[in-house]
Write a protein that holds these residues in place. Structure first.
Motif, mmCIF file in Angstrom:
data_model
loop_
_atom_site.group_PDB
_atom_site.id
_atom_site.type_symbol
_atom_site.label_atom_id
_atom_site.label_comp_id
_atom_site.label_asym_id
_atom_site.label_seq_id
_atom_site.Cartn_x
_atom_site.Cartn_y
_atom_site.Cartn_z
ATOM 1 N N ILE A 251 30.257 22.020 30.864
ATOM 2 C CA ILE A 251 31.211 23.126 30.789
ATOM 3 C C ILE A 251 30.502 24.314 30.167
ATOM 4 O O ILE A 251 29.944 24.208 29.070
ATOM 5 N N ALA A 252 30.486 25.451 30.860
ATOM 6 C CA ALA A 252 29.928 26.671 30.291
ATOM 7 C C ALA A 252 30.877 27.193 29.201
ATOM 8 O O ALA A 252 32.042 26.775 29.125
ATOM 9 N N GLN A 253 30.382 28.114 28.375
ATOM 10 C CA GLN A 253 31.208 28.642 27.303
ATOM 11 C C GLN A 253 31.222 30.169 27.337
ATOM 12 O O GLN A 253 30.260 30.797 27.773
ATOM 13 N N SER A 254 32.335 30.724 26.866
ATOM 14 C CA SER A 254 32.558 32.167 26.973
ATOM 15 C C SER A 254 32.780 32.785 25.603
ATOM 16 O O SER A 254 33.676 32.373 24.858
ATOM 17 N N CYS A 255 31.970 33.791 25.271
ATOM 18 C CA CYS A 255 32.104 34.504 24.006
ATOM 19 C C CYS A 255 32.884 35.802 24.223
ATOM 20 O O CYS A 255 33.440 36.045 25.288
ATOM 21 N N ARG A 256 32.926 36.648 23.201
ATOM 22 C CA ARG A 256 33.640 37.915 23.256
ATOM 23 C C ARG A 256 32.759 39.064 22.764
ATOM 24 O O ARG A 256 31.812 38.847 22.009
ATOM 25 N N GLY A 257 33.126 40.270 23.188
ATOM 26 C CA GLY A 257 32.415 41.468 22.762
ATOM 27 C C GLY A 257 33.360 42.443 22.098
ATOM 28 O O GLY A 257 33.533 43.566 22.576
ATOM 29 N N TYR A 258 33.952 41.991 20.984
ATOM 30 C CA TYR A 258 34.945 42.798 20.276
ATOM 31 C C TYR A 258 34.636 42.938 18.782
ATOM 32 O O TYR A 258 35.522 43.304 18.007
ATOM 33 N N PHE A 259 33.416 42.650 18.372
ATOM 34 C CA PHE A 259 33.091 42.717 16.944
ATOM 35 C C PHE A 259 32.325 43.997 16.638
ATOM 36 O O PHE A 259 31.375 44.331 17.345
ATOM 37 N N PRO A 260 32.730 44.694 15.559
ATOM 38 C CA PRO A 260 33.903 44.444 14.715
ATOM 39 C C PRO A 260 35.157 45.061 15.332
ATOM 40 O O PRO A 260 35.086 46.067 16.038
ATOM 41 N N HIS A 261 36.315 44.462 15.048
ATOM 42 C CA HIS A 261 37.562 44.963 15.640
ATOM 43 C C HIS A 261 37.897 46.355 15.130
ATOM 44 O O HIS A 261 38.660 47.082 15.764
ATOM 45 N N TYR A 262 37.292 46.756 13.995
ATOM 46 C CA TYR A 262 37.502 48.121 13.510
ATOM 47 C C TYR A 262 37.070 49.141 14.565
ATOM 48 O O TYR A 262 37.656 50.224 14.680
ATOM 49 N N VAL A 263 36.027 48.775 15.334
ATOM 50 C CA VAL A 263 35.531 49.658 16.395
ATOM 51 C C VAL A 263 36.248 49.378 17.703
ATOM 52 O O VAL A 263 36.775 50.291 18.352
ATOM 53 N N SER A 264 36.289 48.111 18.108
ATOM 54 C CA SER A 264 36.792 47.776 19.447
ATOM 55 C C SER A 264 38.295 47.965 19.584
ATOM 56 O O SER A 264 38.789 48.240 20.686
ATOM 57 N N HIS A 265 39.037 47.825 18.493
ATOM 58 C CA HIS A 265 40.495 47.894 18.583
ATOM 59 C C HIS A 265 41.089 48.898 17.590
ATOM 60 O O HIS A 265 42.166 48.684 17.038
ATOM 61 N N TYR A 266 40.388 49.976 17.378
ATOM 62 C CA TYR A 266 40.872 51.010 16.467
ATOM 63 C C TYR A 266 42.278 51.473 16.868
ATOM 64 O O TYR A 266 42.505 51.883 17.998
ATOM 65 N N ARG A 267 43.202 51.356 15.944
ATOM 66 C CA ARG A 267 44.594 51.785 16.092
ATOM 67 C C ARG A 267 45.393 50.963 17.112
ATOM 68 O O ARG A 267 46.515 51.324 17.465
ATOM 69 N N ALA A 268 44.851 49.851 17.591
ATOM 70 C CA ALA A 268 45.594 49.037 18.561
ATOM 71 C C ALA A 268 46.800 48.397 17.871
ATOM 72 O O ALA A 268 46.650 47.688 16.872
ATOM 73 N N PRO A 269 48.014 48.613 18.378
ATOM 74 C CA PRO A 269 49.215 48.140 17.690
ATOM 75 C C PRO A 269 49.369 46.627 17.677
ATOM 76 O O PRO A 269 50.122 46.094 16.861
ATOM 77 N N TRP A 270 48.677 45.904 18.561
ATOM 78 C CA TRP A 270 48.765 44.446 18.561
ATOM 79 C C TRP A 270 47.741 43.830 17.596
ATOM 80 O O TRP A 270 47.716 42.626 17.400
ATOM 81 N N VAL A 271 46.923 44.680 16.971
ATOM 82 C CA VAL A 271 45.939 44.214 15.997
ATOM 83 C C VAL A 271 46.287 44.691 14.592
ATOM 84 O O VAL A 271 46.218 43.924 13.630
#
Length: 388
Positions: A251-271
């Motif tokens: 089984i292959a594995q999948s990572c994420r490219g959202y670190f740090p969330h301070y940058v990737s999700h700035y002001r996102a209301p679900w975060v």
């Protein structure tokens, strides 16, 4: 009981084919001089997430998330070769939307909608794109709140049985499709959460034995129709951590490219509970008293790089940045993310193509857009992606 010899043979066969395909296709960056330090056992796919079936309920009227044939053509013309299709299972079952879904509802498949999803997959494949179908909301689990689940995938056998029922169906639907064209991404961003309806509740690591049990059962369900089906598992801890307990399961594995969330999700209301209190992002630099730089990214991805070296396929199934982050900060940060992934032969899928994270119609206020057949194209962002 699992058949380890069988899994080992399939793993060798699959990784060998994938490695040859990668070599033949010259799976390096589009114009990049970066030389990969490792050889990934799956292709370094690059592309986007398609959000047509992302929500638990159908959108009312026309929606920006509906993928068009032009979208798929543009992706291919720009040199991309991959799309991920995160789906909410309630979209393709029949149930009373005015009531909570029941365990029996979960097994009530809406064949008409499944046919529509299959047609979208075939359209993407005809455009030359590999399609990875994913249960973003699976029976008994979703990283997001907003929908009442009748059970818990990580604790309840009935939920696991339903999960396998769905994946067996999808495996059957694409039983004759090559793993070069289709893959099956089990469940989006797993984590252990007691209260499924608490968006901001604490999330913890799924015990390795529990994750293994779920992944093994689902992969076996998928491969009933075709033992060569390619299966992918999102990392533990909401996609952040590798899953050492399943490295022997092909089984292959999948990572994420959202670190740090301070940058990737700035002001996102679900975060952020209070988006106005989100600290202003910089890159590199200090955010909320913490120092961030490319070195942090290299440390973050090192376990994933080590996984590649072990012969386990790795892909970054989601990455990108919400529209509120200053554009220059986003590009500086994302360039480092893509550099680290590319140097280690790890592909990526941006969330999304058209929309708040996308190259088209993102709604960013600090971008000088280029007109693209009536859409607003973020050319700087596109150029960055095409370099990787």
């Amino acid at each position: 009981m699992e058949n380890k010899d069988f899994n080992r043979r399939i793993f060798i066969k699959t990784t060998g084919v994938a490695a040859i395909a990668t070599a033949l296709s010259g799976n390096l960056a589009f114009g990049s001089s970066l030389v990969p330090s490792v050889q990934n056992s799956i292709p370094r796919w690059r592309g986007f997430n398609l959000l047509d079936y992302f929500g638990a309920f159908p959108p009312k009227g026309e929606t920006q998330s509906k993928t068009t044939k032009e979208d798929l053509k543009w992706m291919a013309d720009w040199g991309f070769d991959f799309v991920r299709l995160p789906m909410a299972y309630p979209r393709y079952i029949i149930f009373d939307s005015q009531k909570y879904v029941t365990p029996s509802d979960v097994l009530n498949i809406n064949e008409k909608v499944v046919d529509e999803i299959q047609e979208l997959v075939f359209q993407a494949q005809q455009a030359g794109l590999h399609v990875s179908i994913n249960l973003h909301r699976a029976p008994g689990y979703c990283v997001n709140a907003g929908f009442n689940e009748p059970y818990n995938l990580w604790k309840d056998q009935e939920a696991l049985d339903a999960f396998c029922f769905h994946w067996e169906m999808w495996g059957n639907r694409f039983m004759n499709v090559s793993s070069k064209k289709i893959s099956f991404d089990l469940v989006n961003e797993p984590s252990w959460r007691e209260n499924m309806n608490d968006q901001f509740g604490s999330r913890t690591t799924i015990p390795g034995a529990v994750y293994r049990k779920v992944a093994l059962a689902a992969s076996q369900a998928i491969r009933k129709s075709n033992p060569d089906h390619l299966v992918i598992a999102d990392g533990n801890d909401v996609g952040a951590s590798i899953i050492p307990e399943i490295t022997d399961l092909n089984i292959a594995q999948s990572c994420r490219g959202y670190f740090p969330h301070y940058v990737s999700h700035y002001r996102a209301p679900w975060v952020f509970k209070n988006p106005d209190d989100a600290p202003m992002p910089v890159w590199p630099g200090v955010i909320d008293g913490k120092s961030f730089s490319r070195k942090n990214l290299e440390e973050l991805y090192q376990p994933w790089i080590d996984l590649v070296k072990q012969g386990v396929g790795v892909h970054c199934g989601e990455c990108g940045c919400w529209r509120e982050t200053p554009h220059d900060v986003f590009l500086a940060w994302f360039g480092d993310v893509l550099d680290v992934l590319t140097e280690n032969q790890i592909g990526y899928a941006l969330w999304n193509f058209r929309g708040d994270f996308g190259v088209l119609d993102s709604g960013r206020k600090d971008v000088q857009y280029e007109d693209w057949y009536g859409h607003k194209l973020d050319r700087k962002m596109l150029d960055l992606l095409r370099k990787h």
